[in-house]
Design an enzyme around this catalytic site. Structure first.
Site, PDB file in Angstrom:
ATOM      1  N   ARG A  37      10.723  24.854  -9.085  1.00  0.00           N
ATOM      2  CA  ARG A  37      10.758  23.483  -8.552  1.00  0.00           C
ATOM      3  C   ARG A  37      12.156  22.875  -8.640  1.00  0.00           C
ATOM      4  O   ARG A  37      12.515  22.046  -7.803  1.00  0.00           O
ATOM      5  CB  ARG A  37       9.751  22.612  -9.304  1.00  0.00           C
ATOM      6  CG  ARG A  37       8.332  22.818  -8.800  1.00  0.00           C
ATOM      7  CD  ARG A  37       7.354  21.929  -9.520  1.00  0.00           C
ATOM      8  NE  ARG A  37       6.064  21.945  -8.843  1.00  0.00           N
ATOM      9  CZ  ARG A  37       4.940  21.526  -9.391  1.00  0.00           C
ATOM     10  NH1 ARG A  37       4.945  21.057 -10.627  1.00  0.00           N
ATOM     11  NH2 ARG A  37       3.823  21.555  -8.713  1.00  0.00           N
ATOM     12  N   LYS A 198     -11.484  26.123  -9.058  1.00  0.00           N
ATOM     13  CA  LYS A 198     -11.745  24.683  -8.929  1.00  0.00           C
ATOM     14  C   LYS A 198     -12.638  24.432  -7.720  1.00  0.00           C
ATOM     15  O   LYS A 198     -12.195  23.941  -6.682  1.00  0.00           O
ATOM     16  CB  LYS A 198     -10.424  23.933  -8.783  1.00  0.00           C
ATOM     17  CG  LYS A 198      -9.534  23.984 -10.017  1.00  0.00           C
ATOM     18  CD  LYS A 198      -8.236  23.215  -9.749  1.00  0.00           C
ATOM     19  CE  LYS A 198      -7.169  23.529 -10.757  1.00  0.00           C
ATOM     20  NZ  LYS A 198      -5.817  23.233 -10.255  1.00  0.00           N
ATOM     21  N   GLY A 351      -0.675  26.446  -7.839  1.00  0.00           N
ATOM     22  CA  GLY A 351       0.094  26.998  -8.958  1.00  0.00           C
ATOM     23  C   GLY A 351      -0.298  28.425  -9.304  1.00  0.00           C
ATOM     24  O   GLY A 351       0.563  29.295  -9.457  1.00  0.00           O
ATOM     25  N   GLY A 374      -1.998  20.584  -5.915  1.00  0.00           N
ATOM     26  CA  GLY A 374      -2.861  19.473  -5.495  1.00  0.00           C
ATOM     27  C   GLY A 374      -2.363  18.828  -4.217  1.00  0.00           C
ATOM     28  O   GLY A 374      -3.152  18.501  -3.327  1.00  0.00           O
TER      29      GLY A 374
HETATM   30  N1  LIG Z   1     -14.658  34.937 -10.242  1.00  0.00           N
HETATM   31  C1  LIG Z   1     -14.004  34.092 -11.033  1.00  0.00           C
HETATM   32  N2  LIG Z   1     -14.596  33.524 -12.096  1.00  0.00           N
HETATM   33  C2  LIG Z   1     -13.931  32.671 -12.891  1.00  0.00           C
HETATM   34  N3  LIG Z   1     -12.638  32.311 -12.720  1.00  0.00           N
HETATM   35  C3  LIG Z   1     -11.995  32.825 -11.672  1.00  0.00           C
HETATM   36  C4  LIG Z   1     -12.639  33.735 -10.780  1.00  0.00           C
HETATM   37  N4  LIG Z   1     -11.744  34.084  -9.838  1.00  0.00           N
HETATM   38  C5  LIG Z   1     -10.590  33.441 -10.124  1.00  0.00           C
HETATM   39  N5  LIG Z   1     -10.726  32.687 -11.235  1.00  0.00           N
HETATM   40  C6  LIG Z   1      -9.693  31.884 -11.909  1.00  0.00           C
HETATM   41  O1  LIG Z   1      -9.268  30.870 -11.061  1.00  0.00           O
HETATM   42  C7  LIG Z   1      -8.041  30.384 -11.565  1.00  0.00           C
HETATM   43  C8  LIG Z   1      -7.230  29.769 -10.484  1.00  0.00           C
HETATM   44  O2  LIG Z   1      -7.992  28.820  -9.824  1.00  0.00           O
HETATM   45  P1  LIG Z   1      -7.355  27.515  -9.145  1.00  0.00           P
HETATM   46  O3  LIG Z   1      -6.742  26.658 -10.207  1.00  0.00           O
HETATM   47  O4  LIG Z   1      -8.446  26.935  -8.329  1.00  0.00           O
HETATM   48  O5  LIG Z   1      -6.198  28.153  -8.203  1.00  0.00           O
HETATM   49  P2  LIG Z   1      -4.780  27.537  -7.754  1.00  0.00           P
HETATM   50  O6  LIG Z   1      -4.037  27.071  -8.976  1.00  0.00           O
HETATM   51  O7  LIG Z   1      -4.067  28.643  -7.040  1.00  0.00           O
HETATM   52  O8  LIG Z   1      -5.128  26.372  -6.844  1.00  0.00           O
HETATM   53  C9  LIG Z   1      -7.352  31.586 -12.173  1.00  0.00           C
HETATM   54  O9  LIG Z   1      -6.923  31.234 -13.455  1.00  0.00           O
HETATM   55  C10 LIG Z   1      -8.434  32.655 -12.183  1.00  0.00           C
HETATM   56  O10 LIG Z   1      -8.530  33.306 -13.426  1.00  0.00           O
HETATM   57  O1  LIG Z   2       2.286  20.032 -11.096  1.00  0.00           O
HETATM   58  C1  LIG Z   2       1.838  19.208 -10.301  1.00  0.00           C
HETATM   59  O2  LIG Z   2       0.667  19.397  -9.625  1.00  0.00           O
HETATM   60  P1  LIG Z   2      -0.001  20.859  -9.260  1.00  0.00           P
HETATM   61  O3  LIG Z   2      -0.294  21.579 -10.569  1.00  0.00           O
HETATM   62  O4  LIG Z   2      -1.274  20.495  -8.533  1.00  0.00           O
HETATM   63  O5  LIG Z   2       0.980  21.584  -8.369  1.00  0.00           O
HETATM   64  C2  LIG Z   2       2.596  17.938  -9.947  1.00  0.00           C
HETATM   65  O6  LIG Z   2       3.824  17.855 -10.647  1.00  0.00           O
HETATM   66  C3  LIG Z   2       1.730  16.716 -10.214  1.00  0.00           C
HETATM   67  O7  LIG Z   2       1.454  16.622 -11.581  1.00  0.00           O
HETATM   68  P2  LIG Z   2       0.161  15.821 -12.067  1.00  0.00           P
HETATM   69  O8  LIG Z   2      -1.059  16.621 -11.598  1.00  0.00           O
HETATM   70  O9  LIG Z   2       0.269  15.711 -13.564  1.00  0.00           O
HETATM   71  O10 LIG Z   2       0.207  14.468 -11.395  1.00  0.00           O
END
Ligand SMILES: Nc1ncnc2c1ncn2[C@@H]1O[C@H](COP(=O)(O)OP(=O)(O)O)[C@@H](O)[C@H]1O
Ligand SMILES: O=C(OP(=O)(O)O)[C@H](O)COP(=O)(O)O
Length: 394
Positions: A37, A198, A351, A374
């Protein structure tokens, strides 16, 4: 969305610029462990300094909840920035007040100043007008280059624009341009891949994507709510019970819209959420009671890789499995490799998805890795981003 003015549209010479960046970077033992970043903000910072602006940088780091916390200071980020720019960056321990005003008054054209974490003030996340005004009094113009925080209506991302003219930086411009084009004028076949854990956050995106894409590939934890909606047993897999009906409606919508919706045909299942669990591969309608799906199976991975290879535009958000654990990494890896090999234009958001392409060493083969998780999701959902809305139209 109308195009927004950028730093190219304004005169910067001698101007004090309050530039919001997203230096919310991963830290380990007080050091920046991933500077993506920071690097992404360099073109904007260098351009402004070259044009003779007095560059005042502001960012948040973590979620300090309105109090100063030493481990969430921006000192290390400032040091990394100075290394990358090969230029002095003056780091302050405050973001408002007398000392800040004095430091700004002493700036020369082309100087770079980094304020302290703006979330040390409770007013930041409340979008407090008084705090926004204090930020605004430091500068002549507001530049928002913090795409990753653009979905937040905070004092330094949105409120400040009530008081001084606001334009976008190059990173913000590029993110909006790439993601905007992907959605409004997509090259076809246009494929979206949605996975991750999520489920609640992502299910809304799917509705919007079904209006746009030709293929929708569902993987990760998200997929079991869909396979359950199809009537299959899901064992102990992640399922969002109150979203099953919604998933059913999406399956129906895909048919009506002629979108090819792909769901896993097999899964890697385990008897526990652990690297050392007993693991086997089963057909999607054979998940045993008590077992959980933690990755897409090899047949699914191959099918998804084929779709990716035959697409012209692919956007990917959310890993296909628990890729952090070796036994469940293969699905995500195969999709990442297919993304690297396809001739399609490839966009990664989120992320963990960005971390996955780094882990599998293919990040530099993607056309665009978004700095916002997000933010890119909310943008793709068609929501307005407050940090963008406040910028002046062209
Ligand atoms: N089948 C599954 N069951 C539980 N967790 C999972 C599964 N597939 C992926 N994940 C978890 O999902 C997480 C990422 O999800 P998310 O935060 O929604 O993605 P991103 O950060 O790319 O938006 C990873 O840490 C992974 O371990
Ligand atoms: O890391 C961030 O968001 P992201 O994990 O959704 O990419 C941004 O810096 C926003 O941070 P915040 O979700 O604490 O407002």
């Amino acid at each position: 969305m109308k195009a927004k003015q950028t730093i190219k549209d304004i005169d910067l010479n001698g101007k004090r610029v309050f530039c919001r960046v997203d230096f919310n970077v991963p830290m380990e033992n007080g050091n920046v462990s991933d500077d993506t970043r920071i690097r992404a903000a360099i073109p904007t910072i260098e351009y402004m300094a070259e044009k003779g602006a007095k560059v005042i940088l502001a960012s948040h780091l973590g979620r300090p909840k309105g109090e100063a916390k030493d481990e969430l200071r921006l000192t290390a980020a400032g040091e990394r920035l100075a290394e990358l720019l090969q230029k002095d960056v003056k780091k302050l321990d405050e973001s408002i007040g007398e000392n800040v005003e004095k430091a700004v008054a002493e700036m020369k054209n082309g100087d770079i100043l980094l304020l302290e974490n703006v979330r040390f003030h409770a007013g930041e996340e409340k979008n407090d007008a008084e705090l926004a005004k204090q930020f605004a009094t430091l500068a002549d113009v507001f530049v928002n280059d913090a795409f990753g925080a653009a979905h937040r209506a905070h004092a330094s991302t949105a409120g400040i624009a009530e008081f001084i003219p606001a334009v976008s930086g190059f990173l913000m411009e590029k993110e909006l341009d790439v993601l905007g084009k992907a959605l409004s004028n997509p090259e076809r076949p246009f494929t979206a891949i949605i996975g991750g854990a999520k489920v609640k956050d992502k299910i809304g995106v799917i509705d919007n994507l079904l209006d746009n894409v030709d293929n929708l590939l569902i993987g990760g934890g998200l997929s079991y709510t869909f396979t359950k909606a199809e009537g299959y047993e899901t064992g102990n897999s992640l399922v969002e019970e109150d979203k099953i009906e919604l998933a059913q409606s999406f399956i129906q919508k895909a048919k009506e819209k002629n979108v090819k919706l792909y769901l896993p045909v097999d899964a890697v299942v385990a008897d526990a959420f652990s690297e050392s669990a007993t693991v086997k591969t089963v057909k999607i309608d054979e998940i045993p009671e008590g077992w959980m799906g933690l990755d897409i199976g090899p047949a699914t991975a191959e099918m998804y890789a084929d779709v990716i290879k035959n697409s012209k535009l692919v956007i990917w958000n959310g890993p296909m499995g628990v890729f952090e654990m070796e036994p469940f990494a293969n699905g995500t890896k195969q999709v990442a490799v297919a993304m690297a090999e396809t001739e399609a234009y490839t966009v990664i958001g989120g992320g963990d998805s960005a971390a996955a392409v780094e882990k599998f060493d293919v990040a530099d083969k993607m056309d665009h890795v978004s700095t916002g998780g997000g933010a890119s999701l909310e943008f793709m959902e068609g929501k307005e981003l407050p940090g963008v809305t406040v910028l002046q139209d062209k």
